[in-house]
Design a protein around this motif. Structure first.
Motif, PDB file in Angstrom:
ATOM      1  N   GLN A 146      25.659  85.220  21.207  1.00 31.44           N
ATOM      2  CA  GLN A 146      25.399  83.869  21.808  1.00 31.44           C
ATOM      3  C   GLN A 146      24.644  83.415  22.272  1.00 31.44           C
ATOM      4  O   GLN A 146      24.436  82.758  22.515  1.00 31.44           O
ATOM      5  CB  GLN A 146      27.005  83.204  21.829  1.00 31.44           C
ATOM      6  N   ARG A 147      24.591  84.360  23.507  1.00 30.02           N
ATOM      7  CA  ARG A 147      22.652  83.976  23.720  1.00 30.02           C
ATOM      8  C   ARG A 147      21.792  84.005  23.421  1.00 30.02           C
ATOM      9  O   ARG A 147      20.966  83.823  23.922  1.00 30.02           O
ATOM     10  CB  ARG A 147      23.472  85.148  25.544  1.00 30.02           C
ATOM     11  N   VAL A 148      21.898  85.282  23.443  1.00 27.82           N
ATOM     12  CA  VAL A 148      20.881  85.452  22.537  1.00 27.82           C
ATOM     13  C   VAL A 148      20.394  84.352  21.104  1.00 27.82           C
ATOM     14  O   VAL A 148      18.995  83.739  21.470  1.00 27.82           O
ATOM     15  CB  VAL A 148      20.709  86.660  21.947  1.00 27.82           C
ATOM     16  N   GLN A 149      21.889  83.723  20.491  1.00 26.32           N
ATOM     17  CA  GLN A 149      20.964  82.619  19.799  1.00 26.32           C
ATOM     18  C   GLN A 149      20.598  81.563  20.198  1.00 26.32           C
ATOM     19  O   GLN A 149      19.723  81.214  20.373  1.00 26.32           O
ATOM     20  CB  GLN A 149      22.538  82.358  19.041  1.00 26.32           C
ATOM     21  N   ALA A 150      21.752  80.826  22.188  1.00 25.50           N
ATOM     22  CA  ALA A 150      20.907  80.193  22.321  1.00 25.50           C
ATOM     23  C   ALA A 150      19.415  79.981  22.953  1.00 25.50           C
ATOM     24  O   ALA A 150      18.522  78.881  22.597  1.00 25.50           O
ATOM     25  CB  ALA A 150      22.161  80.210  23.856  1.00 25.50           C
ATOM     26  N   ARG A 151      19.472  81.398  23.534  1.00 23.63           N
ATOM     27  CA  ARG A 151      18.119  81.843  24.228  1.00 23.63           C
ATOM     28  C   ARG A 151      16.745  81.418  22.636  1.00 23.63           C
ATOM     29  O   ARG A 151      15.764  80.787  23.352  1.00 23.63           O
ATOM     30  CB  ARG A 151      17.141  83.152  24.644  1.00 23.63           C
ATOM     31  N   MET A 152      16.952  81.341  21.794  1.00 21.85           N
ATOM     32  CA  MET A 152      16.066  81.638  20.165  1.00 21.85           C
ATOM     33  C   MET A 152      15.841  79.789  20.252  1.00 21.85           C
ATOM     34  O   MET A 152      15.017  78.956  19.882  1.00 21.85           O
ATOM     35  CB  MET A 152      16.346  82.461  19.255  1.00 21.85           C
ATOM     36  N   GLU A 153      17.072  79.305  20.156  1.00 20.16           N
ATOM     37  CA  GLU A 153      17.321  77.932  20.288  1.00 20.16           C
ATOM     38  C   GLU A 153      16.487  76.730  21.152  1.00 20.16           C
ATOM     39  O   GLU A 153      15.775  76.106  21.296  1.00 20.16           O
ATOM     40  CB  GLU A 153      18.302  77.048  20.164  1.00 20.16           C
ATOM     41  N   ARG A 154      16.535  77.382  22.597  1.00 22.87           N
ATOM     42  CA  ARG A 154      15.971  76.577  23.505  1.00 22.87           C
ATOM     43  C   ARG A 154      14.235  76.781  23.196  1.00 22.87           C
ATOM     44  O   ARG A 154      13.456  75.721  23.574  1.00 22.87           O
ATOM     45  CB  ARG A 154      16.328  77.436  24.628  1.00 22.87           C
ATOM     46  N   GLN A 155      13.613  77.718  22.439  1.00 24.51           N
ATOM     47  CA  GLN A 155      12.551  77.600  22.183  1.00 24.51           C
ATOM     48  C   GLN A 155      11.641  76.390  21.002  1.00 24.51           C
ATOM     49  O   GLN A 155      10.592  76.513  21.023  1.00 24.51           O
ATOM     50  CB  GLN A 155      11.980  79.216  21.674  1.00 24.51           C
ATOM     51  N   HIS A 201      29.680  80.985  35.120  1.00 28.93           N
ATOM     52  CA  HIS A 201      31.377  80.779  35.037  1.00 28.93           C
ATOM     53  C   HIS A 201      31.105  81.998  33.109  1.00 28.93           C
ATOM     54  O   HIS A 201      30.159  81.608  32.335  1.00 28.93           O
ATOM     55  CB  HIS A 201      31.317  79.799  33.900  1.00 28.93           C
ATOM     56  N   SER A 202      31.448  83.114  34.139  1.00 31.91           N
ATOM     57  CA  SER A 202      30.976  84.344  32.512  1.00 31.91           C
ATOM     58  C   SER A 202      31.732  83.938  31.268  1.00 31.91           C
ATOM     59  O   SER A 202      30.743  84.326  29.901  1.00 31.91           O
ATOM     60  CB  SER A 202      31.315  85.620  33.078  1.00 31.91           C
ATOM     61  N   GLU A 203      33.011  83.455  31.242  1.00 33.93           N
ATOM     62  CA  GLU A 203      33.165  83.266  29.578  1.00 33.93           C
ATOM     63  C   GLU A 203      32.275  81.661  29.516  1.00 33.93           C
ATOM     64  O   GLU A 203      32.728  82.160  27.696  1.00 33.93           O
ATOM     65  CB  GLU A 203      34.431  82.488  29.743  1.00 33.93           C
ATOM     66  N   LEU A 204      32.049  81.419  29.759  1.00 32.84           N
ATOM     67  CA  LEU A 204      30.442  80.424  29.373  1.00 32.84           C
ATOM     68  C   LEU A 204      29.361  80.793  28.365  1.00 32.84           C
ATOM     69  O   LEU A 204      28.585  81.744  29.431  1.00 32.84           O
ATOM     70  CB  LEU A 204      29.900  79.242  29.444  1.00 32.84           C
ATOM     71  N   PRO A 205      29.052  80.573  26.935  1.00 32.23           N
ATOM     72  CA  PRO A 205      27.836  80.810  26.581  1.00 32.23           C
ATOM     73  C   PRO A 205      26.558  79.987  27.062  1.00 32.23           C
ATOM     74  O   PRO A 205      26.800  79.394  27.831  1.00 32.23           O
ATOM     75  CB  PRO A 205      28.010  80.720  24.923  1.00 32.23           C
ATOM     76  N   GLU A 206      25.264  80.429  26.975  1.00 33.92           N
ATOM     77  CA  GLU A 206      24.104  80.541  27.758  1.00 33.92           C
ATOM     78  C   GLU A 206      23.823  78.311  27.443  1.00 33.92           C
ATOM     79  O   GLU A 206      23.489  77.806  28.287  1.00 33.92           O
ATOM     80  CB  GLU A 206      23.243  81.169  27.648  1.00 33.92           C
ATOM     81  N   GLU A 207      24.292  78.299  26.111  1.00 39.25           N
ATOM     82  CA  GLU A 207      24.324  76.881  26.010  1.00 39.25           C
ATOM     83  C   GLU A 207      24.764  75.662  26.729  1.00 39.25           C
ATOM     84  O   GLU A 207      24.121  74.866  26.707  1.00 39.25           O
ATOM     85  CB  GLU A 207      23.932  76.875  24.308  1.00 39.25           C
ATOM     86  N   TYR A 208      25.461  76.675  27.142  1.00 41.20           N
ATOM     87  CA  TYR A 208      26.440  75.432  28.293  1.00 41.20           C
ATOM     88  C   TYR A 208      26.264  75.277  29.725  1.00 41.20           C
ATOM     89  O   TYR A 208      26.199  73.857  30.453  1.00 41.20           O
ATOM     90  CB  TYR A 208      27.621  75.731  28.649  1.00 41.20           C
ATOM     91  N   THR A 209      25.114  75.510  29.636  1.00 40.91           N
ATOM     92  CA  THR A 209      24.501  76.178  31.188  1.00 40.91           C
ATOM     93  C   THR A 209      23.494  74.559  30.966  1.00 40.91           C
ATOM     94  O   THR A 209      23.003  73.946  30.793  1.00 40.91           O
ATOM     95  CB  THR A 209      23.608  76.660  31.857  1.00 40.91           C
TER      96      THR A 209
END
Length: 287
Positions: free
Chosen positions: A150-159, A94-102
């Motif tokens: 949004q996607r970059v923030q989610a990636r950083m939070e994952r760490q 779903h292109s409209e969903l930011p990464e944190e929802y995967t």
């Protein structure tokens, strides 16, 4: 005699359980509250939330009504319930969903060990913010600045899984191409290499590089992630990021195949010390 052990929960049932736990927490309700308002037995609710029981549709609908789930969440969770006995799961993109929802991020946060092979990218858990930003912009050229952020923030939070009290055990292997491709410019790549060297100093992080001179190897078919979990009742998973969406594999044959592949990649890659030497060369490279 037939094996009477209970069947392990499928990946879909585990995701359904996790989402129901999350919705209840967001609603500020205890299990006792839910029982009082819906009549669902507290022990049954516990088993549902621990992926030890498949909720009946009417039970799930009652919970979604109580938690005031929105239409998208309701549709997604009802779909999970209907297919919760099936192994494997392709979660459409779903292109409209930011990464944190995967769904992948939820499993990653619960995992004990992640074994990640990447052919073209530095693994997400090891990316610096400038590198992650350049990757997202390059892979999604039509994304807005807000979507990229949004996607970059989610990636950083994952760490955060690498710095929590009981950190995730990460074993990452990359093809040398992931280090040689200039993503975001030379300064970004030098900073990324230094960050990887810092991570390698942590006892719970192992990093290896498959050098170009190794030639053809098993990982050339594509990247993958193998995860195992603290709870012995939660089966191992393999995750593939495909253009069609997130693909989760869980059959014993598929798990064995990818575990064997990772072991082969461990054997053909440079050892951690030689990999660190290669990173140091990248970090010191001049323009």
């Amino acid at each position: 005699m037939p094996d009477k052990r209970p069947r392990p929960p499928t990946v879909r049932l585990r995701r359904l359980a996790a989402e129901l736990r999350k919705l209840r927490a967001e609603s500020g309700l205890t299990r006792e509250d839910v029982t009082a308002r819906t009549g669902i037995n507290e022990a049954t609710l516990y088993r549902i939330e621990r992926s030890r029981a498949r909720p009946q549709k009417r039970t799930l609908v009652s919970l979604l009504d109580l938690y005031q789930a929105d239409d998208r969440a309701r549709a997604d969770l009802l779909a999970l319930q209907s297919g919760s006995n099936d192994q494997g799961w392709l979660r459409p993109y779903h292109s409209e969903l930011p990464e944190e929802y995967t769904a992948y991020i939820g499993f990653e946060a619960e995992a004990r060990t992640v074994r990640n092979y990447e052919s073209l990218f530095v693994p997400g858990l090891a990316q610096t913010e400038p590198y992650a930003s350049a990757v997202v912009k390059g892979v999604l050229p039509m994304a807005s600045q807000k979507e990229v952020a949004q996607r970059v923030q989610a990636r950083m939070e994952r760490q955060a899984v690498l710095t929590k009290e009981r950190p995730l055990q990460l074993w990452a292997i990359v093809d040398e191409a992931a280090l040689r491709r200039t993503v975001g410019g030379r300064d970004v790549m030098r900073g990324q290499a230094r960050h990887l060297l810092d991570l390698m100093a942590e006892p719970h992080v192992t990093f290896q590089v498959i050098p170009f001179e190794q030639g053809a190897h098993a990982g050339m078919t594509g990247s993958f992630v193998h995860m195992d979990f603290p709870d012995a009742d939660d089966p191992e998973l393999v995750y593939l990021d495909t253009p069609a969406g997130d693909l989760f594999l869980e059959s014993e044959a598929e798990i064995r195949r990818y575990k064997s592949m990772f072991e082969h990649l461990q054997a053909v890659a440079l050892g951690p010390n030689d990999s660190a030497d290669l990173l140091a060369m990248v970090a010191a490279a001049k323009d």
